[in-house]
Scaffold this active site. Structure first.
Site, PDB file in Angstrom:
ATOM      1  N   LYS A  18       0.833  -1.214   0.000  1.00 13.01           N
ATOM      2  CA  LYS A  18       0.000   0.000   0.000  1.00 13.01           C
ATOM      3  C   LYS A  18       0.865   1.260   0.000  1.00 13.01           C
ATOM      4  O   LYS A  18       2.037   1.203   0.375  1.00 13.01           O
ATOM      5  CB  LYS A  18      -0.927  -0.007   1.215  1.00 13.01           C
TER       6      LYS A  18
HETATM    7  C1  PLP Z   1      -5.182  -4.427   0.593  1.00 16.32           C
HETATM    8  C2  PLP Z   1      -6.617  -4.145   0.524  1.00 16.32           C
HETATM    9  C3  PLP Z   1      -7.497  -4.491   1.564  1.00 16.32           C
HETATM   10  C4  PLP Z   1      -7.102  -5.330   2.753  1.00 16.32           C
HETATM   11  O1  PLP Z   1      -6.023  -4.896   3.464  1.00 16.32           O
HETATM   12  P1  PLP Z   1      -5.096  -5.945   4.290  1.00 16.32           P
HETATM   13  O2  PLP Z   1      -4.384  -5.022   5.215  1.00 16.32           O
HETATM   14  O3  PLP Z   1      -4.198  -6.604   3.300  1.00 16.32           O
HETATM   15  O4  PLP Z   1      -5.983  -6.888   4.996  1.00 16.32           O
HETATM   16  C5  PLP Z   1      -8.822  -4.135   1.445  1.00 16.32           C
HETATM   17  N1  PLP Z   1      -9.276  -3.477   0.369  1.00 16.32           N
HETATM   18  C6  PLP Z   1      -8.473  -3.128  -0.650  1.00 16.32           C
HETATM   19  C7  PLP Z   1      -9.051  -2.377  -1.804  1.00 16.32           C
HETATM   20  C8  PLP Z   1      -7.118  -3.467  -0.623  1.00 16.32           C
HETATM   21  O5  PLP Z   1      -6.332  -3.149  -1.660  1.00 16.32           O
END
Ligand code: PLP
Length: 411
Positions: free
Chosen positions: A196
Protein backbone atom coordinates in the site's frame (compact mmCIF):
# COMPACT_ATOMS: atom_id res chain seq x y z
CA UNK A 1 15.50 1.84 -28.42
CA UNK A 2 18.98 0.42 -27.89
CA UNK A 3 20.37 -1.39 -24.86
CA UNK A 4 17.96 -2.76 -22.28
CA UNK A 5 17.65 -0.42 -19.34
CA UNK A 6 17.60 -1.61 -15.75
CA UNK A 7 14.19 -1.28 -14.16
CA UNK A 8 13.73 1.22 -11.34
CA UNK A 9 12.80 -0.28 -7.96
CA UNK A 10 9.06 -0.45 -7.31
CA UNK A 11 7.40 0.42 -4.03
CA UNK A 12 5.82 3.45 -2.35
CA UNK A 13 5.93 3.59 1.46
CA UNK A 14 7.99 0.38 1.54
CA UNK A 15 10.68 2.05 -0.58
CA UNK A 16 10.66 5.14 1.67
CA UNK A 17 11.43 3.41 4.98
CA UNK A 18 14.28 5.23 6.72
CA UNK A 19 15.50 7.05 9.80
CA UNK A 20 12.00 8.26 10.81
CA UNK A 21 10.57 4.74 11.10
CA UNK A 22 13.75 3.59 12.85
CA UNK A 23 13.55 6.35 15.47
CA UNK A 24 9.91 5.67 16.39
CA UNK A 25 10.37 1.88 16.52
CA UNK A 26 13.46 2.29 18.72
CA UNK A 27 11.49 4.58 21.01
CA UNK A 28 8.89 1.82 21.53
CA UNK A 29 11.54 -0.86 22.08
CA UNK A 30 13.63 1.20 24.49
CA UNK A 31 10.60 1.95 26.62
CA UNK A 32 9.60 -1.71 26.37
CA UNK A 33 5.97 -0.74 25.92
CA UNK A 34 4.56 -2.78 23.03
CA UNK A 35 0.88 -2.95 24.04
CA UNK A 36 -1.27 0.10 23.40
CA UNK A 37 -3.45 0.09 26.51
CA UNK A 38 -0.82 -0.17 29.25
CA UNK A 39 2.95 -0.13 29.76
CA UNK A 40 5.28 0.79 32.60
CA UNK A 41 2.98 3.31 34.25
CA UNK A 42 -0.67 2.18 34.40
CA UNK A 43 -1.77 5.82 34.61
CA UNK A 44 0.12 6.69 31.42
CA UNK A 45 -0.53 4.34 28.52
CA UNK A 46 2.08 4.40 25.70
CA UNK A 47 1.55 6.94 22.90
CA UNK A 48 2.08 5.38 19.43
CA UNK A 49 -1.32 3.95 18.46
CA UNK A 50 -3.12 6.90 20.07
CA UNK A 51 -0.89 9.39 18.21
CA UNK A 52 -1.37 7.56 14.92
CA UNK A 53 -5.14 7.67 15.40
CA UNK A 54 -5.06 11.40 16.20
CA UNK A 55 -2.81 12.34 13.27
CA UNK A 56 -4.72 10.11 10.84
CA UNK A 57 -7.99 11.73 11.95
CA UNK A 58 -6.53 15.16 11.17
CA UNK A 59 -4.89 14.09 7.90
CA UNK A 60 -7.95 12.26 6.52
CA UNK A 61 -10.57 14.66 7.98
CA UNK A 62 -12.48 11.96 9.87
CA UNK A 63 -12.90 12.62 13.61
CA UNK A 64 -12.83 9.08 15.09
CA UNK A 65 -10.09 6.68 14.04
CA UNK A 66 -9.26 3.24 15.43
CA UNK A 67 -6.04 1.30 14.77
CA UNK A 68 -6.52 -2.42 13.99
CA UNK A 69 -4.42 -5.33 12.73
CA UNK A 70 -5.20 -5.16 8.99
CA UNK A 71 -7.35 -3.59 6.31
CA UNK A 72 -9.37 -6.80 6.20
CA UNK A 73 -10.02 -6.64 9.96
CA UNK A 74 -11.00 -2.99 9.46
CA UNK A 75 -13.53 -3.98 6.77
CA UNK A 76 -15.06 -6.74 8.91
CA UNK A 77 -15.27 -4.38 11.88
CA UNK A 78 -16.71 -1.45 9.90
CA UNK A 79 -19.42 -3.64 8.38
CA UNK A 80 -20.34 -5.26 11.71
CA UNK A 81 -20.21 -1.88 13.50
CA UNK A 82 -22.67 -0.56 10.93
CA UNK A 83 -25.02 -3.39 11.86
CA UNK A 84 -24.61 -5.39 8.64
CA UNK A 85 -25.50 -9.04 9.21
CA UNK A 86 -27.54 -12.08 8.13
CA UNK A 87 -30.33 -11.29 5.67
CA UNK A 88 -28.64 -8.06 4.50
CA UNK A 89 -27.07 -7.32 1.13
CA UNK A 90 -24.02 -5.17 0.48
CA UNK A 91 -23.25 -3.79 -2.99
CA UNK A 92 -19.57 -4.40 -3.87
CA UNK A 93 -17.76 -3.66 -7.15
CA UNK A 94 -17.14 -6.90 -9.08
CA UNK A 95 -13.53 -5.73 -9.58
CA UNK A 96 -12.16 -5.52 -6.03
CA UNK A 97 -9.77 -7.03 -3.53
CA UNK A 98 -10.53 -10.44 -1.91
CA UNK A 99 -11.59 -9.01 1.43
CA UNK A 100 -14.21 -6.68 -0.07
CA UNK A 101 -16.18 -9.87 -0.76
CA UNK A 102 -15.08 -12.12 2.11
CA UNK A 103 -15.59 -9.46 4.81
CA UNK A 104 -19.25 -9.16 3.79
CA UNK A 105 -19.68 -12.95 3.75
CA UNK A 106 -18.16 -13.19 7.24
CA UNK A 107 -20.80 -10.82 8.65
CA UNK A 108 -23.43 -13.24 7.31
CA UNK A 109 -24.60 -10.72 4.70
CA UNK A 110 -24.60 -11.33 0.96
CA UNK A 111 -22.20 -9.41 -1.28
CA UNK A 112 -24.03 -8.24 -4.42
CA UNK A 113 -21.55 -7.64 -7.23
CA UNK A 114 -21.83 -4.54 -9.43
CA UNK A 115 -20.10 -3.46 -12.63
CA UNK A 116 -17.23 -0.98 -12.57
CA UNK A 117 -17.00 1.92 -15.02
CA UNK A 118 -13.90 2.92 -17.00
CA UNK A 119 -12.38 4.46 -13.83
CA UNK A 120 -12.24 0.83 -12.55
CA UNK A 121 -14.39 1.90 -9.58
CA UNK A 122 -18.07 1.20 -8.83
CA UNK A 123 -20.37 2.56 -11.55
CA UNK A 124 -22.81 4.85 -9.65
CA UNK A 125 -25.66 3.75 -11.98
CA UNK A 126 -25.36 0.21 -10.66
CA UNK A 127 -26.86 1.20 -7.32
CA UNK A 128 -30.35 1.66 -8.79
CA UNK A 129 -30.01 -1.62 -10.71
CA UNK A 130 -28.69 -3.72 -7.80
CA UNK A 131 -30.48 -2.30 -4.75
CA UNK A 132 -33.25 -4.42 -3.21
CA UNK A 133 -35.26 -3.98 0.01
CA UNK A 134 -32.54 -6.05 1.72
CA UNK A 135 -29.66 -3.76 0.67
CA UNK A 136 -28.04 -2.30 3.75
CA UNK A 137 -24.73 -0.82 2.61
CA UNK A 138 -22.46 0.03 -0.31
CA UNK A 139 -18.76 -0.73 -0.20
CA UNK A 140 -16.97 1.82 -2.38
CA UNK A 141 -13.42 0.89 -3.40
CA UNK A 142 -11.10 3.73 -4.45
CA UNK A 143 -9.05 1.68 -6.85
CA UNK A 144 -5.25 2.21 -7.06
CA UNK A 145 -4.96 5.79 -5.95
CA UNK A 146 -8.10 7.27 -7.49
CA UNK A 147 -11.54 8.13 -6.14
CA UNK A 148 -14.77 6.49 -7.18
CA UNK A 149 -17.40 9.01 -8.30
CA UNK A 150 -18.60 9.71 -4.76
CA UNK A 151 -21.19 12.41 -5.38
CA UNK A 152 -23.66 10.32 -7.42
CA UNK A 153 -22.87 7.27 -5.27
CA UNK A 154 -23.68 9.12 -2.04
CA UNK A 155 -26.79 10.64 -3.61
CA UNK A 156 -28.11 7.22 -4.67
CA UNK A 157 -27.17 5.69 -1.30
CA UNK A 158 -28.72 8.37 0.87
CA UNK A 159 -31.98 8.41 -1.11
CA UNK A 160 -32.32 4.75 -0.18
CA UNK A 161 -31.06 5.05 3.39
CA UNK A 162 -27.97 2.96 2.63
CA UNK A 163 -24.77 3.06 4.60
CA UNK A 164 -21.59 3.93 2.62
CA UNK A 165 -18.19 2.47 3.53
CA UNK A 166 -15.18 3.84 1.67
CA UNK A 167 -12.32 1.39 1.16
CA UNK A 168 -9.25 3.68 1.06
CA UNK A 169 -6.67 0.87 1.33
CA UNK A 170 -5.22 1.81 -2.06
CA UNK A 171 -5.76 5.55 -1.89
CA UNK A 172 -4.81 7.13 1.47
CA UNK A 173 -4.08 10.80 0.94
CA UNK A 174 -5.98 11.01 -2.36
CA UNK A 175 -8.92 13.41 -2.63
CA UNK A 176 -12.29 13.88 -4.34
CA UNK A 177 -13.38 17.48 -5.06
CA UNK A 178 -10.63 18.70 -2.76
CA UNK A 179 -11.62 16.63 0.28
CA UNK A 180 -9.75 13.54 1.50
CA UNK A 181 -11.11 10.13 0.59
CA UNK A 182 -12.55 8.52 3.69
CA UNK A 183 -14.25 11.75 4.80
CA UNK A 184 -17.25 11.33 2.47
CA UNK A 185 -19.00 8.15 3.57
CA UNK A 186 -20.31 6.90 6.91
CA UNK A 187 -17.12 4.94 7.58
CA UNK A 188 -13.78 4.30 5.90
CA UNK A 189 -11.00 1.76 6.13
CA UNK A 190 -7.25 1.95 5.48
CA UNK A 191 -4.59 -0.75 5.16
CA UNK A 192 -0.86 -0.73 5.94
CA UNK A 193 -0.05 -4.00 4.19
CA UNK A 194 3.30 -4.04 2.36
CA UNK A 195 2.02 -3.01 -1.12
CA UNK A 196 0.00 0.00 0.00
CA UNK A 197 1.03 3.65 -0.41
CA UNK A 198 1.88 3.74 3.32
CA UNK A 199 2.92 0.54 5.06
CA UNK A 200 3.82 -1.10 8.35
CA UNK A 201 3.93 -4.59 6.82
CA UNK A 202 0.45 -5.18 8.26
CA UNK A 203 -2.09 -2.95 9.97
CA UNK A 204 -5.22 -0.96 9.29
CA UNK A 205 -7.60 1.76 10.44
CA UNK A 206 -11.34 2.15 10.82
CA UNK A 207 -12.45 5.79 10.53
CA UNK A 208 -15.88 7.33 11.08
CA UNK A 209 -17.71 10.47 12.12
CA UNK A 210 -20.41 8.38 13.83
CA UNK A 211 -19.91 7.97 17.59
CA UNK A 212 -22.07 4.89 17.86
CA UNK A 213 -20.14 3.23 15.08
CA UNK A 214 -16.87 4.19 16.75
CA UNK A 215 -17.90 2.62 20.05
CA UNK A 216 -19.08 -0.54 18.31
CA UNK A 217 -15.83 -0.72 16.30
CA UNK A 218 -13.76 -0.44 19.51
CA UNK A 219 -15.79 -3.23 21.11
CA UNK A 220 -15.50 -5.42 18.00
CA UNK A 221 -11.71 -4.96 17.99
CA UNK A 222 -11.13 -5.51 21.73
CA UNK A 223 -13.17 -8.50 22.92
CA UNK A 224 -16.25 -6.37 23.53
CA UNK A 225 -14.43 -4.06 25.94
CA UNK A 226 -14.47 -0.26 25.98
CA UNK A 227 -11.47 0.98 27.95
CA UNK A 228 -10.83 4.35 29.66
CA UNK A 229 -8.81 5.70 26.69
CA UNK A 230 -11.95 5.53 24.56
CA UNK A 231 -14.26 6.73 27.32
CA UNK A 232 -12.24 9.97 27.30
CA UNK A 233 -13.01 10.34 23.59
CA UNK A 234 -16.71 9.54 24.00
CA UNK A 235 -18.52 7.83 26.88
CA UNK A 236 -19.94 4.34 26.38
CA UNK A 237 -23.59 4.17 25.41
CA UNK A 238 -23.97 0.63 24.11
CA UNK A 239 -24.47 -2.55 26.10
CA UNK A 240 -21.37 -4.76 25.92
CA UNK A 241 -21.36 -7.56 23.33
CA UNK A 242 -18.87 -10.26 22.34
CA UNK A 243 -16.14 -8.88 20.08
CA UNK A 244 -13.05 -10.23 18.35
CA UNK A 245 -9.42 -9.23 18.96
CA UNK A 246 -7.82 -7.02 16.30
CA UNK A 247 -5.88 -4.51 18.41
CA UNK A 248 -2.96 -2.67 16.81
CA UNK A 249 0.44 -2.96 18.53
CA UNK A 250 2.69 -0.02 19.42
CA UNK A 251 5.36 -1.33 17.03
CA UNK A 252 2.99 -1.34 14.06
CA UNK A 253 1.80 2.15 14.97
CA UNK A 254 5.40 3.43 15.20
CA UNK A 255 6.08 2.45 11.58
CA UNK A 256 2.65 3.58 10.36
CA UNK A 257 3.02 6.97 12.07
CA UNK A 258 6.40 7.64 10.41
CA UNK A 259 4.85 6.63 7.08
CA UNK A 260 1.78 8.82 7.57
CA UNK A 261 4.09 11.79 8.13
CA UNK A 262 5.72 11.21 4.72
CA UNK A 263 2.56 10.27 2.82
CA UNK A 264 2.16 13.69 1.18
CA UNK A 265 5.77 13.70 0.01
CA UNK A 266 5.28 10.28 -1.61
CA UNK A 267 2.01 11.43 -3.19
CA UNK A 268 3.49 14.67 -4.55
CA UNK A 269 6.40 12.76 -6.07
CA UNK A 270 4.02 10.33 -7.81
CA UNK A 271 1.76 13.13 -9.02
CA UNK A 272 4.63 15.08 -10.51
CA UNK A 273 5.98 12.02 -12.33
CA UNK A 274 2.50 11.04 -13.52
CA UNK A 275 1.96 14.49 -15.06
CA UNK A 276 5.38 14.32 -16.67
CA UNK A 277 4.72 10.86 -18.11
CA UNK A 278 1.31 11.74 -19.56
CA UNK A 279 2.64 15.01 -21.04
CA UNK A 280 5.70 13.37 -22.60
CA UNK A 281 3.66 10.47 -23.99
CA UNK A 282 1.26 12.87 -25.73
CA UNK A 283 -1.59 11.42 -27.76
CA UNK A 284 -1.17 7.73 -28.49
CA UNK A 285 -2.68 5.59 -31.23
CA UNK A 286 -5.21 3.05 -30.02
CA UNK A 287 -4.52 3.80 -26.36
CA UNK A 288 -6.58 5.92 -23.96
CA UNK A 289 -5.91 6.72 -20.31
CA UNK A 290 -8.23 5.55 -17.54
CA UNK A 291 -10.75 8.38 -17.08
CA UNK A 292 -10.95 9.45 -13.42
CA UNK A 293 -13.87 10.87 -11.43
CA UNK A 294 -11.47 13.53 -10.14
CA UNK A 295 -8.11 13.57 -11.95
CA UNK A 296 -6.70 16.29 -9.66
CA UNK A 297 -7.23 14.12 -6.59
CA UNK A 298 -5.41 11.05 -7.91
CA UNK A 299 -2.46 9.80 -5.85
CA UNK A 300 -0.77 9.05 -9.19
CA UNK A 301 1.16 5.87 -8.37
CA UNK A 302 -0.24 3.71 -11.14
CA UNK A 303 -1.36 4.80 -14.60
CA UNK A 304 -3.88 2.67 -16.45
CA UNK A 305 -4.46 2.86 -20.17
CA UNK A 306 -6.85 0.90 -22.38
CA UNK A 307 -5.81 -0.82 -25.59
CA UNK A 308 -8.43 -1.53 -28.25
CA UNK A 309 -8.68 -5.26 -27.42
CA UNK A 310 -7.37 -7.83 -24.96
CA UNK A 311 -4.96 -9.10 -27.65
CA UNK A 312 -3.70 -5.56 -28.33
CA UNK A 313 -3.14 -5.07 -24.58
CA UNK A 314 -1.10 -8.29 -24.43
CA UNK A 315 1.07 -7.21 -27.38
CA UNK A 316 1.56 -3.77 -25.89
CA UNK A 317 2.65 -5.30 -22.59
CA UNK A 318 5.13 -7.55 -24.40
CA UNK A 319 6.67 -4.59 -26.21
CA UNK A 320 6.88 -2.48 -23.06
CA UNK A 321 8.36 -5.35 -21.10
CA UNK A 322 11.06 -5.78 -23.76
CA UNK A 323 11.98 -2.11 -23.20
CA UNK A 324 12.41 -2.71 -19.48
CA UNK A 325 9.12 -1.04 -18.49
CA UNK A 326 7.08 -2.40 -15.57
CA UNK A 327 3.60 -2.90 -16.99
CA UNK A 328 1.75 -5.39 -14.80
CA UNK A 329 -0.77 -4.22 -12.23
CA UNK A 330 0.69 -4.13 -8.73
CA UNK A 331 -2.40 -5.23 -6.85
CA UNK A 332 -4.06 -8.58 -6.37
CA UNK A 333 -7.37 -7.12 -7.48
CA UNK A 334 -9.28 -9.12 -10.03
CA UNK A 335 -12.89 -9.89 -10.79
CA UNK A 336 -14.55 -11.55 -7.81
CA UNK A 337 -16.49 -13.96 -10.06
CA UNK A 338 -13.18 -15.59 -11.11
CA UNK A 339 -12.08 -16.31 -7.51
CA UNK A 340 -12.22 -19.84 -6.06
CA UNK A 341 -14.28 -18.83 -3.01
CA UNK A 342 -16.95 -17.38 -5.32
CA UNK A 343 -16.88 -20.37 -7.67
CA UNK A 344 -17.35 -22.75 -4.72
CA UNK A 345 -19.86 -20.52 -2.90
CA UNK A 346 -18.71 -22.16 0.34
CA UNK A 347 -18.39 -20.70 3.82
CA UNK A 348 -16.52 -22.15 6.81
CA UNK A 349 -19.79 -23.55 8.10
CA UNK A 350 -22.66 -24.16 5.65
CA UNK A 351 -25.25 -22.62 7.97
CA UNK A 352 -23.35 -19.31 7.75
CA UNK A 353 -23.64 -19.13 3.96
CA UNK A 354 -25.48 -16.10 2.55
CA UNK A 355 -25.76 -18.03 -0.73
CA UNK A 356 -28.09 -20.74 0.57
CA UNK A 357 -31.15 -20.95 -1.65
CA UNK A 358 -29.29 -19.64 -4.70
CA UNK A 359 -29.14 -22.95 -6.58
CA UNK A 360 -27.72 -23.90 -8.97
CA UNK A 361 -24.43 -22.26 -8.08
CA UNK A 362 -22.86 -20.02 -9.38
CA UNK A 363 -26.16 -18.16 -9.53
CA UNK A 364 -26.88 -15.15 -11.73
CA UNK A 365 -24.86 -12.20 -10.47
CA UNK A 366 -21.84 -14.36 -9.63
CA UNK A 367 -20.76 -15.42 -13.14
CA UNK A 368 -18.46 -13.73 -15.66
CA UNK A 369 -21.26 -13.45 -18.23
CA UNK A 370 -23.21 -11.20 -15.86
CA UNK A 371 -20.46 -8.53 -16.00
CA UNK A 372 -19.67 -7.82 -19.65
CA UNK A 373 -18.32 -4.32 -18.98
CA UNK A 374 -16.06 -5.33 -16.09
CA UNK A 375 -14.78 -8.27 -18.18
CA UNK A 376 -14.08 -6.05 -21.17
CA UNK A 377 -12.38 -3.21 -19.25
CA UNK A 378 -10.24 -5.42 -17.05
CA UNK A 379 -8.87 -7.49 -19.93
CA UNK A 380 -7.92 -4.43 -22.01
CA UNK A 381 -5.84 -2.33 -19.66
CA UNK A 382 -2.11 -1.89 -19.32
CA UNK A 383 -0.93 -0.74 -15.87
CA UNK A 384 2.15 1.45 -15.48
CA UNK A 385 3.30 1.73 -11.85
CA UNK A 386 5.27 4.69 -10.53
CA UNK A 387 7.42 4.19 -7.44
CA UNK A 388 8.98 6.39 -4.76
CA UNK A 389 12.45 5.67 -6.21
CA UNK A 390 11.48 6.47 -9.82
CA UNK A 391 13.28 9.44 -11.40
CA UNK A 392 12.43 11.85 -14.24
CA UNK A 393 14.61 9.69 -16.52
CA UNK A 394 12.69 6.56 -15.61
CA UNK A 395 9.43 8.22 -16.51
CA UNK A 396 10.81 9.68 -19.75
CA UNK A 397 11.84 6.18 -20.73
CA UNK A 398 8.33 4.86 -20.02
CA UNK A 399 6.79 7.65 -22.13
CA UNK A 400 9.17 7.04 -25.04
CA UNK A 401 8.60 3.27 -24.86
CA UNK A 402 4.86 3.80 -24.85
CA UNK A 403 5.05 6.00 -27.95
CA UNK A 404 7.21 3.41 -29.68
CA UNK A 405 5.04 0.46 -28.65
CA UNK A 406 1.74 2.07 -29.66
CA UNK A 407 3.07 3.26 -33.04
CA UNK A 408 4.51 -0.22 -33.71
CA UNK A 409 1.08 -1.65 -32.94
CA UNK A 410 -0.43 0.56 -35.64
CA UNK A 411 2.19 -0.30 -38.28
C1 PLP B 1 -5.18 -4.43 0.59
C2 PLP B 1 -6.62 -4.15 0.52
C3 PLP B 1 -7.50 -4.49 1.56
C4 PLP B 1 -7.10 -5.33 2.75
O1 PLP B 1 -6.02 -4.90 3.46
P1 PLP B 1 -5.10 -5.95 4.29
O2 PLP B 1 -4.38 -5.02 5.21
O3 PLP B 1 -4.20 -6.60 3.30
O4 PLP B 1 -5.98 -6.89 5.00
C5 PLP B 1 -8.82 -4.13 1.44
N1 PLP B 1 -9.28 -3.48 0.37
C6 PLP B 1 -8.47 -3.13 -0.65
C7 PLP B 1 -9.05 -2.38 -1.80
C8 PLP B 1 -7.12 -3.47 -0.62
O5 PLP B 1 -6.33 -3.15 -1.66
Amino acid sequence: MSSPRSRPPLGLGSAAIGAEEEALVLDVLRRGELFRYYGNDPANPPPMVATLEREAAARFSVPYVLGVTSGTAALEIALAAAGVGPGDEVIVPAWSWISCFTAVVRTGARPVLAEVDASLCLDPQEIARKATPRTRAILVVHYQGAAADLEPILHAAHRRGLFVIEDCAEAPGATYRGRPLGSWGDAAIYSFQHNKPMTAGEGGLVATRDLRLYERAVRLSDLGQYRPHHTQITPAREAAFAGGQSRMSELTAAVALAQLRKLDRIRDHCRRLKTRLVTKAGSLDGFSWRPLADPDGDFGFELYGYASSAAAATHLRERLDAEGVWCQKRTGTYPQYHRDYVKSGQTAHPALSPFRGLAPWPAAGYRAEDFPRTEDLTTRFVALPIGWRFTDDDVDHIAASLRLATSAAKA
